[in-house]
Design an enzyme around this catalytic site. Sequence first.
Site, PDB file in Angstrom:
ATOM      1  N   HIS A  20       1.972   1.356  -3.201  1.00  0.00           N
ATOM      2  CA  HIS A  20       1.153   2.293  -3.967  1.00  0.00           C
ATOM      3  C   HIS A  20       1.816   3.651  -4.132  1.00  0.00           C
ATOM      4  CE1 HIS A  20      -2.800  -0.072  -2.928  1.00  0.00           C
ATOM      5  NE2 HIS A  20      -1.916  -0.788  -3.596  1.00  0.00           N
ATOM      6  N   ASP A  29       0.868  -1.177   0.000  1.00  0.00           N
ATOM      7  CA  ASP A  29       0.000   0.000   0.000  1.00  0.00           C
ATOM      8  C   ASP A  29       0.901   1.222   0.000  1.00  0.00           C
ATOM      9  OD1 ASP A  29      -2.258   1.874   0.534  1.00  0.00           O
ATOM     10  OD2 ASP A  29      -3.354   0.035   0.952  1.00  0.00           O
TER      11      ASP A  29
END
EC number: 3.2.1.15
Length: 363
Positions: free
Chosen positions: A224, A202
């Site tokens: 991410h 993430d």
Amino acid sequence: MQLLQSSVIAATVGAALVAAVPVELEARDSCTFTSAADAKSGKTSCSTITLSNIEVPAGETLDLTGLNDGTTVIFSGETTFGYKEWEGPLISVSGTNIKVQQASGAKIDGDGSRWWDGKGGNGGKTKPKFCYVHKLDSSSITGLQIYNTPVQGFSIQSDNLNITDVTIDNSAGTAEGHNTDAFDVGSSTYINIDGATVYNQDDCLAINSGSHITFTNGYCDGGHGLSIGSVGGRSDNTVEDVTISNSKVVNSQNGVRIKTVYDATGTVSNVKFEDITLSGITKYGLIVEQDYENGSPTGTPTNGIKVSDITFDKVTGTVESDATDIYILCGSGSCTDWTWSGVSITGGKTSSKCENVPTGASC
């Protein structure tokens, strides 16, 4: 004779009264704890705390909150945690002028594989957050080696905090790890994160609110990317005076990102992305979008959050062939005063869906 006896009695009573007066004992210089319970009960008794091979029981927090000013905390050996489905956190630390560090060869292992099920915080097993760094002010965290957080790593709500040379290695969670953000920053000021190495699934960095925040010399792999936001929908919806610089983002969904919440209000201002190198990006190299609702983009931007005085300087690198180089989706009139210099992202597609691109930027 009676006078002598009276004098003796008076002296004895006086001595007893003096002995009964409480004496404030100074904290010992150092203590070594081998259990979470001992650390919790004895944490204010020492100026230097060594946590030696702590096995934190299931469903409990390694509680380092309310430390005395100036305390040094040293993780030694391997710190581990029992398994239970719960919200966490596994560790919590607070205080002023605190130094958190580790002894040579130490590691903190969340053993997240016991919780990983591909769903993160969106269902499946309830997973504990790793570490709350709330009200850890005028303090430092240095050199920690952290492995396998079940979900989010550091939740940061502090002022004047330096985080240096911290490694968060969730590379074992490539298949089933999810929502393993490394550094989530909110309602904080003067946060400096330098030299972080992150392998996760993430955001490497997510700044939801706060000011005077820097992230530099970072390496982000597998997640991410470097994010401002999502901004909006909270009690504090202002991000300002942020510099993210001299960092690499590789093998990640996104490179650099600003995302704001649909139909919300707030401010993102004086944010700089400088000297960022990208490679192996699978979705967007550079993305600014003002359409987030319930955690997902809607494709329809709103302009209640102003995104102004933004710098993208020397953001360069490559994305995968089915990814998009640059995507800018701003609300009408809400993205202004951008500086765009030396941006070169190649290898992917050119978006046809950009809207309200500020003067000087390209999409």
